[in-house]
Design an enzyme around this catalytic site. Structure first.
Site, PDB file in Angstrom:
ATOM      1  N   GLU A  38     -57.053 -51.997  62.915  1.00 23.30           N
ATOM      2  CA  GLU A  38     -58.045 -51.028  63.236  1.00 23.30           C
ATOM      3  C   GLU A  38     -58.582 -50.654  62.060  1.00 23.30           C
ATOM      4  O   GLU A  38     -58.244 -49.669  61.247  1.00 23.30           O
ATOM      5  CB  GLU A  38     -57.363 -49.818  64.013  1.00 23.30           C
ATOM      6  CG  GLU A  38     -58.301 -49.017  64.590  1.00 23.30           C
ATOM      7  CD  GLU A  38     -58.131 -47.526  64.453  1.00 23.30           C
ATOM      8  OE1 GLU A  38     -58.988 -46.554  64.908  1.00 23.30           O
ATOM      9  OE2 GLU A  38     -57.112 -47.046  63.794  1.00 23.30           O
ATOM     10  N   ASP A  95     -52.694 -48.956  62.901  1.00 26.44           N
ATOM     11  CA  ASP A  95     -53.680 -47.889  63.108  1.00 26.44           C
ATOM     12  C   ASP A  95     -54.070 -47.424  61.815  1.00 26.44           C
ATOM     13  O   ASP A  95     -53.467 -47.310  60.650  1.00 26.44           O
ATOM     14  CB  ASP A  95     -52.779 -46.792  63.491  1.00 26.44           C
ATOM     15  CG  ASP A  95     -53.517 -45.118  64.062  1.00 26.44           C
ATOM     16  OD1 ASP A  95     -54.133 -45.627  65.111  1.00 26.44           O
ATOM     17  OD2 ASP A  95     -53.339 -44.458  63.527  1.00 26.44           O
TER      18      ASP A  95
HETATM   19  C1  NOJ Z   1     -56.559 -44.389  65.959  1.00 22.43           C
HETATM   20  C2  NOJ Z   1     -55.912 -44.257  67.546  1.00 22.43           C
HETATM   21  O1  NOJ Z   1     -56.331 -45.191  68.033  1.00 22.43           O
HETATM   22  C3  NOJ Z   1     -56.223 -42.866  68.073  1.00 22.43           C
HETATM   23  O2  NOJ Z   1     -55.885 -42.351  69.231  1.00 22.43           O
HETATM   24  C4  NOJ Z   1     -55.339 -41.853  67.057  1.00 22.43           C
HETATM   25  O3  NOJ Z   1     -55.971 -40.444  67.310  1.00 22.43           O
HETATM   26  C5  NOJ Z   1     -55.989 -42.129  65.471  1.00 22.43           C
HETATM   27  N1  NOJ Z   1     -56.189 -43.416  65.136  1.00 22.43           N
HETATM   28  C6  NOJ Z   1     -55.043 -41.341  64.590  1.00 22.43           C
HETATM   29  O4  NOJ Z   1     -53.765 -41.942  64.370  1.00 22.43           O
END
Ligand code: NOJ
Length: 545
Positions: free
Chosen positions: A278, A213
């Protein structure tokens, strides 16, 4: 469910992720085994045969760790335990054992940029006060202004509002997301050691990979310089900037040290343990730096999520992603929907038109080389739920920006005539978000073995993708073919076998006989013999051997 002893064992192919189809499970909304209205690990376990039969290779589970659930579990209070609402560690072990026995790999979410404010480190930091070693694990700072009453800089939270919150003793702490998600200080040795240990904890339990993440966010520029947001109008402006410019809290060079430390840990386990970032970066070249034999295996390519329904837009997304993949030296990833974005049925117009287009786009994606990420429910053609009552919405961004991601997180309809359509055990009427009445006709039960259903389309496409030599990992890449305006056609080749994917984004049916024999189509073809036509808003795969 007990795993069949005759099921194909998980392969030992270290490169499985290169062409895998990964199914994203939003744990809270997938399947509820105990009737409390919230999906859980035993619910996933019970539904593993469905996923095996669907034909996916791996599941990515969104966070199921101990959490106050301020941001759907992306606010982790204990990285080594399961939240009671989702089950126990023993449930996780049973689930992964059964998954592996069915040939399904498990990727878990890792949330290293921030913890929950309920994490023991953060409660200790609040208690210990300014200048303490406990505070050093986070990003605390003194405010600006005569009395420190202004935030330390102008950074804005991605969920809207300032990225800083002041605590009782006057210091401020940084949270790029919700105030309940304080950012960690990744220049602190203990933070790095802790996460290396968390990786080992889940690797020891058998996980096959991690979805990282905010993988580009852990290191903040020294001195925490202003962005210049004061000259911009709203927090939304920042969202527009994401990935377009190098912000002082994103994509800092030092972040790569972290991944270079993680890779040997992943590689020290057998069976191809992987990590997908991500990450958002300014250029393909900068994104490429996250990927490679000494860092991570993949980074999500998110361009499809923003593509409009047009041949030019799709072509651009595909060409860009394939070019990035060449720069990166790793196969690309494709994503049409996820838990943060409006579902693609709705993005493409909703209703019948949206569904037709979504099915066509999915068939297009599944013909492309690389790894495809599916989001739970897209195989049922679920639309976004647009009319959730405001009081039920739980996305922390909703209160700050008025935008909510809850509409793509509504529980999955499995079967039956009464809401929530088999989400829970027999007789359970609970679901944490209400399921629309129109979803009865979209349930797994309502679509199974129904020719032409979206579920059967996905099953057919995934089976062919696995079996067809021209879609295999070692087949040739994409060769674009000449086509009429508004029509995309490309082929993949293995030896003398050619599979062509045609997508009709034009306003009229298009003749497809020249491409070969149809093997699967997102809508019924019209005409016959040598005048077969692909309707508008549809895709087909055709083969020549
Ligand atoms: C990306 C995640 O996909 C999302 O759902 C989340 O709110 C943010 N990162 C913060 O962790």
């Amino acid at each position: 469910m007990t795993a069949s002893t005759t099921a194909p064992p998980i392969t030992t192919d270290d490169d499985w992720w290169r062409s895998a189809v990964v199914y994203q499970v939003y744990v809270r909304s997938f399947a509820d085994s105990d009737g409390d209205g919230i999906g859980d690990l035993q619910g996933i376990r019970q539904r593993l045969p469905y996923l095996r039969d669907l034909g996916v290779d791996a599941l990515w589970l969104t966070p199921f760790y101990t959490s106050p659930m301020i941001d759907g579990g992306y606010d982790v209070a204990d990285y080594r335990d399961v939240d009671p609402m989702f089950g126990t560690l023993a449930d996780f072990d049973e689930m992964i054992t059964d998954a592996h026995a069915l040939g399904l790999r498990i990727i878990v979410d890792l949330v290293p940029n921030h913890t929950s404010s309920a994490h023991r480190w953060f409660t200790a930091a609040l208690a210990a006060g300014p200048g303490s070693p406990e505070r050093a694990r986070y990003l605390f700072a003194e405010g600006r202004g005569a009395h420190g009453e202004l935030p330390p800089n102008d950074w804005e939270s991605i969920f809207g509002g300032p990225a800083w919150t002041r605590v009782a003793d006057g210091e401020w702490y940084l949270h790029l997301f919700d105030p309940a998600q304080p950012d960690l200080n990744w220049r602190h040795r203990e933070v790095r050691t802790e996460f290396e240990d968390v990786l080992r904890f889940w690797l020891d339990r058998g996980v096959d990979g991690f979805r990282v993440d905010v993988a580009h966010g852990m290191i903040k520029a020294e001195g925490l310089p202003d962005v210049g947001f004061s000259t911009m109008t709203t927090g939304q402006r920042q969202v527009e900037l994401l990935g377009k410019g190098r912000l002082p809290y994103f994509d800092q060079d030092e972040v790569h040290e972290i991944y270079r430390a993680w890779r040997p840990i992943l590689d020290s386990y057998p069976g191809g343990r992987m990590a997908v970032a991500e990450a958002w970066a300014e250029t393909p070249q900068r994104l490429a730096r996250y990927i490679g034999p000494d860092e991570l295996h993949q980074a999500f390519s998110f361009d499809f999520l923003d593509a409009t329904w047009s041949a030019d837009s799709f072509r651009k997304v595909i060409d860009t992603a394939l070019a990035e993949s060449t720069v990166v030296g790793a196969p690309t990833t494709w994503v049409l929907s996820n838990h943060d974005k409006q579902r693609h049925v709705t993005r493409y117009g909703d209703g019948d038109q949206g569904l037709r287009r979504a099915r066509a786009a999915s068939l297009l994606m599944l013909a492309l080389p690389g790894c495809a990420y599916l989001y739970q429910g897209e195989e049922l053609g679920l639309p976004e739920v647009l009319d959730l009552p405001d009081e039920l919405r739980q996305d922390p961004a909703f209160l700050r920006t008025g935008e909510s991601r809850d509409g793509c997180r509504v529980p999955i309809p499995w079967s039956g005539e009464l809401a929530p359509y088999g989400f829970g055990p027999a007789g359970s009427e609970l679901s944490w978000l209400p399921t629309p009445a129109t979803w009865q006709a979209l349930s797994v039960g309502a679509q199974t073995d129904v020719p032409g259903s979206t579920l059967e389309l996905y099953r057919a496409a995934l089976r062919i993708r696995h079996e067809h030599p021209a879609l295999a990992v070692d087949a040739d890449g994409v060769t674009w073919l000449e086509s009429e305006p508004g029509v995309l056609a490309f082929s993949r080749t293995a030896g003398t076998t050619v599979l062509t994917c045609v997508v009709n984004l034009s306003g009229a049916p298009v003749a497809i006989d020249g491409y070969g024999e149809p093997v699967v189509a997102s809508a019924a073809l019209t005409g016959s013999g040598s005048t077969r036509l692909l309707p508008i808003d549809a895709s087909a795969w055709l083969e020549r051997r």
